[in-house]
Design a protein around this motif. Structure first.
Motif, short mmCIF file in Angstrom:
data_model
loop_
_atom_site.label_atom_id
_atom_site.label_comp_id
_atom_site.label_asym_id
_atom_site.label_seq_id
_atom_site.Cartn_x
_atom_site.Cartn_y
_atom_site.Cartn_z
N GLU A 272 0.81 -1.23 0.00
CA GLU A 272 0.00 0.00 0.00
C GLU A 272 0.83 1.27 0.00
O GLU A 272 0.30 2.36 0.05
CB GLU A 272 -0.95 0.00 1.21
N ARG A 273 2.17 1.14 -0.09
CA ARG A 273 3.00 2.36 -0.07
C ARG A 273 4.39 2.03 -0.60
O ARG A 273 4.85 0.89 -0.55
CB ARG A 273 3.13 2.90 1.36
N TRP A 274 5.07 3.07 -1.09
CA TRP A 274 6.49 2.96 -1.39
C TRP A 274 7.25 2.86 -0.07
O TRP A 274 6.78 3.39 0.95
CB TRP A 274 6.98 4.18 -2.18
N ARG A 375 16.25 10.60 -10.67
CA ARG A 375 14.94 11.03 -10.16
C ARG A 375 14.04 9.82 -10.09
O ARG A 375 13.52 9.36 -11.10
CB ARG A 375 14.33 12.10 -11.06
N PRO A 376 13.86 9.24 -8.90
CA PRO A 376 13.12 7.98 -8.80
C PRO A 376 11.72 8.07 -9.38
O PRO A 376 11.01 9.06 -9.19
CB PRO A 376 13.06 7.72 -7.29
N LEU A 377 11.36 7.04 -10.11
CA LEU A 377 10.03 6.96 -10.72
C LEU A 377 8.94 7.11 -9.67
O LEU A 377 7.92 7.77 -9.88
CB LEU A 377 9.89 5.62 -11.44
N TRP A 378 9.16 6.47 -8.49
CA TRP A 378 8.12 6.48 -7.45
C TRP A 378 7.95 7.83 -6.79
O TRP A 378 7.00 8.03 -6.04
CB TRP A 378 8.39 5.38 -6.41
N SER A 379 8.85 8.78 -7.07
CA SER A 379 8.62 10.15 -6.59
C SER A 379 7.67 10.90 -7.52
O SER A 379 7.20 11.99 -7.20
CB SER A 379 9.95 10.90 -6.49
N GLN A 380 7.36 10.30 -8.69
CA GLN A 380 6.50 10.95 -9.68
C GLN A 380 5.18 10.22 -9.88
O GLN A 380 4.36 10.63 -10.70
CB GLN A 380 7.22 10.97 -11.04
N MET A 381 4.96 9.14 -9.14
CA MET A 381 3.84 8.25 -9.42
C MET A 381 3.26 7.75 -8.09
O MET A 381 4.01 7.35 -7.20
CB MET A 381 4.37 7.06 -10.23
N SER A 382 1.96 7.80 -7.94
CA SER A 382 1.35 7.31 -6.70
C SER A 382 1.43 5.79 -6.65
O SER A 382 1.46 5.12 -7.70
CB SER A 382 -0.11 7.75 -6.60
N PHE A 383 1.46 5.25 -5.45
CA PHE A 383 1.49 3.79 -5.30
C PHE A 383 0.20 3.18 -5.85
O PHE A 383 0.22 2.11 -6.47
CB PHE A 383 1.66 3.42 -3.82
N ALA A 386 0.43 2.47 -9.50
CA ALA A 386 1.16 1.23 -9.80
C ALA A 386 0.26 0.02 -9.60
O ALA A 386 0.29 -0.93 -10.40
CB ALA A 386 2.40 1.13 -8.92
N GLU A 387 -0.55 0.05 -8.54
CA GLU A 387 -1.47 -1.07 -8.29
C GLU A 387 -2.57 -1.14 -9.35
O GLU A 387 -2.95 -2.23 -9.79
CB GLU A 387 -2.08 -0.95 -6.89
N GLU A 388 -3.05 0.02 -9.77
CA GLU A 388 -4.07 0.04 -10.83
C GLU A 388 -3.49 -0.52 -12.14
O GLU A 388 -4.16 -1.29 -12.84
CB GLU A 388 -4.55 1.48 -11.04
N ASN A 389 -2.25 -0.16 -12.46
CA ASN A 389 -1.58 -0.74 -13.64
C ASN A 389 -1.51 -2.26 -13.52
O ASN A 389 -1.76 -2.99 -14.49
CB ASN A 389 -0.16 -0.20 -13.78
N PHE A 390 -1.16 -2.75 -12.34
CA PHE A 390 -1.01 -4.19 -12.10
C PHE A 390 -2.33 -4.92 -12.38
O PHE A 390 -2.36 -5.93 -13.09
CB PHE A 390 -0.57 -4.39 -10.65
N GLN A 401 -4.00 -0.79 -21.23
CA GLN A 401 -3.60 0.61 -21.17
C GLN A 401 -3.04 0.86 -19.77
O GLN A 401 -3.59 0.36 -18.79
CB GLN A 401 -4.80 1.53 -21.38
N VAL A 402 -1.95 1.60 -19.67
CA VAL A 402 -1.34 1.86 -18.37
C VAL A 402 -1.07 3.36 -18.21
O VAL A 402 -1.02 4.10 -19.19
CB VAL A 402 -0.02 1.08 -18.19
N PHE A 403 -0.86 3.75 -16.95
CA PHE A 403 -0.46 5.13 -16.66
C PHE A 403 1.05 5.17 -16.45
O PHE A 403 1.61 4.29 -15.79
CB PHE A 403 -1.16 5.63 -15.39
N TRP A 404 1.69 6.21 -16.98
CA TRP A 404 3.14 6.37 -16.75
C TRP A 404 3.45 7.86 -16.59
O TRP A 404 2.93 8.69 -17.34
CB TRP A 404 3.94 5.81 -17.93
N PRO A 405 4.27 8.22 -15.60
CA PRO A 405 4.59 9.63 -15.37
C PRO A 405 5.17 10.30 -16.62
O PRO A 405 6.04 9.75 -17.29
CB PRO A 405 5.64 9.57 -14.26
N GLY A 406 4.64 11.47 -16.94
CA GLY A 406 5.10 12.23 -18.10
C GLY A 406 4.45 11.83 -19.40
O GLY A 406 4.56 12.55 -20.40
#
Length: 501
Positions: A272-274, A375-383, A386-390, A401-406
């Protein structure tokens, strides 16, 4: 229990016994003492970090001459007589554990050569008793009668685990999956879990690097599932492209409906968290999850550490083995030195050894590039993203379809081709992998994305073709899917090249 017994993970023996309230109280205290010692070891940096190793475990199905499950793992293991092969939960399962290797040079080719040689030798011996090995996420010919208490492997650990999960639940287990078609059944044992055969990649990392590698593995878990999906069929239904994910989550759920409604975490858990430290994961496991197998070891971990020895932390390791994170932290002791690993558990088995090694190269390269990013990916993306992508990738596979920062939302194949393959390329260079090996294996991932074909899409297309063109009923079509699959699996041609029969 005797001090010679091993109590490391669910893959180890724990013996036949019942547990008292005193056992549970003693175990809880011991797990917490292990956690304190583990924290002290992290502070003192007492870990092997010199030559990081990688490892692979592959779970396999056994089928008979008719492509149906063969409940023969004890006989097959006796015939193979190779300690690399071990028993698994169901009598139609075995597992191969591949000795760890470094990724430098031709490490991936060495993995491939070892697994192919071992599986070929094992297949020859299994055939002598009428069984065949299949690397696949879920065997399409499994039916409800194949998943009963009688089909649990003989090892008493599985009976004990079954009893403890159902004692915690207090009722039968509903399994409901809505995909292309729908499935709703109930189970009175944990044997549906045996349907889920997976590939597990192990990556040894140092304590300071662990959080970055685990966060990276979580961030790409959905992408791995999308390109590697191989479990679209279960109990005769076409469900998710990686049905293993919801099936495994449901088949080991110790929570009743009321407990779920209270927000209690499931034992098969994305998290549930980084995290900021490996300690976060072990501490969460102890805080949130009651013991399933409260077996205590005589070792006093604090005394062992004070004496300059390496504590086994057996209770902490056993408890950790009953919390099924998709990326699991592992504490282990090898040759008298402790080390940490990320155990990546998201992928199904198969379709071929070559596809499996390509999946590994993509994963190992990608997580290294992301873990070492400025610049860590997880600083730009909510946890939760990542779970929704999974979940989306398990449901839709290579069409997800997935979400990706930027980049926002985009097809997973486009993300892999545009952004992630170059990163994996860079990461494999950082590991020191031979450039020809790097290009050979990442080229397989690239071709899957360009053709839109992985194991799941091949199975579904083949099933539909057999039903429509050959007018086969569903059970016969599923047997034909398996028969064609096994032939192509042995060819070791990557799945994107497999023809539709």
């Amino acid at each position: 229990m005797a001090s010679g017994d091993r109590v490391v993970t669910m893959g180890e023996d724990v013996g036949v016994r019942t547990f008292s309230r005193e056992d549970r109280a003693r175990y809880r205290d011991k797990v917490r003492r292990c956690l304190d010692v583990f924290a002290e070891m992290l502070r003192e940096s007492r870990f092997d970090v010199d030559r990081p190793m990688t490892g692979v475990e592959i779970e396999l199905n056994l089928v008979d001459e008719s492509s149906n499950p063969a409940m023969r793992n004890a006989d097959v293991l006796a015939a193979i007589a190779d300690p690399s092969f071990q028993t698994e939960l169901g009598q139609f399962n075995v597992e191969i554990n591949v000795p760890p290797r470094r990724l430098t040079g031709t490490g991936t080719a060495d993995f491939e050569e070892y697994v192919r040689a071992s599986l070929n030798a094992a297949e020859v011996k299994a055939r002598t008793i009428g069984a065949h090995m299949v690397m696949i996420g879920i065997l399409p010919t499994l039916r409800p009668e194949h998943l009963t208490a009688e089909t649990l492997s003989a090892n008493p650990r599985y009976k004990l685990l079954n009893e403890q999960i159902f004692a915690a639940r207090g009722e039968d287990l509903p399994i409901a999956i809505s995909g292309v078609e729908r499935l709703a059944v109930t189970a009175d044992t944990i044997t549906p879990e045996a349907a889920c055969t997976s590939t597990q990649f192990h990556l040894q990392v140092s304590p300071p690097q662990f959080a970055d590698y685990w966060n990276a593995a979580q961030a790409v878990a959905g992408i791995q599932v999308a390109v590697g999906a191989n479990s679209p069929l279960f109990f005769g239904r076409e469900l998710w492209r990686e049905t293993r994910i919801p099936l495994f989550q449901q088949a080991t759920d110790t929570r009743s409906e009321e407990i779920k409604a209270q927000g209690v975490r499931p034992r098969v858990w994305f998290g549930e968290r980084w995290i900021t430290s490996v300690f976060d994961l072990f501490e969460e496991n102890v805080r949130y999850f009651p013991a399933l197998l409260p077996v205590c070891d005589p070792e006093d971990p604090a005394h062992a550490l004070a004496a300059g020895e390496v504590p086994n932390l057996n209770e902490l390791r056993l408890h950790n083995g009953t919390v099924y994170r998709w990326n699991r932290p592992v504490y282990d002791v090898s040759r008298g030195r402790p080390h940490l690993r990320v155990e990546n558990r998201v992928l199904p088995a198969g379709p071929t050894v070559l596809d499996t090694v390509a999946n590994g190269a993509f994963y190992f390269g990608l997580v290294r590039a992301l873990a070492e990013s400025d610049r860590p990916l997880w600083s730009q993306m909510s946890f939760s993203a990542a779970e929704e992508n999974f979940t989306n990738c398990a449901r839709h596979g290579i069409d997800a379809q997935v979400f990706w920062p930027g980049l926002g939302y985009l097809p997973v194949t486009e993300l892999v081709l545009r952004r992630l393959l170059p990163l994996a390329h860079h990461g494999l260079d950082r590991w020191g992998l031979d450039p020809a090996e790097r290009d050979r294996l990442l080229g397989i991932i690239e071709q899957r994305c360009l053709t839109g074909r992985n194991g799941a899409s091949w199975q579904v297309e083949t099933l539909h073709r057999l039903e429509s063109a050959d007018h086969l009923d569903r059970p016969e079509a599923l047997r034909e899917v398996v028969r064609h699959y096994v032939d192509l699996m042995h060819s070791n041609r990557p799945v994107h090249e497999w023809p539709i029969p």
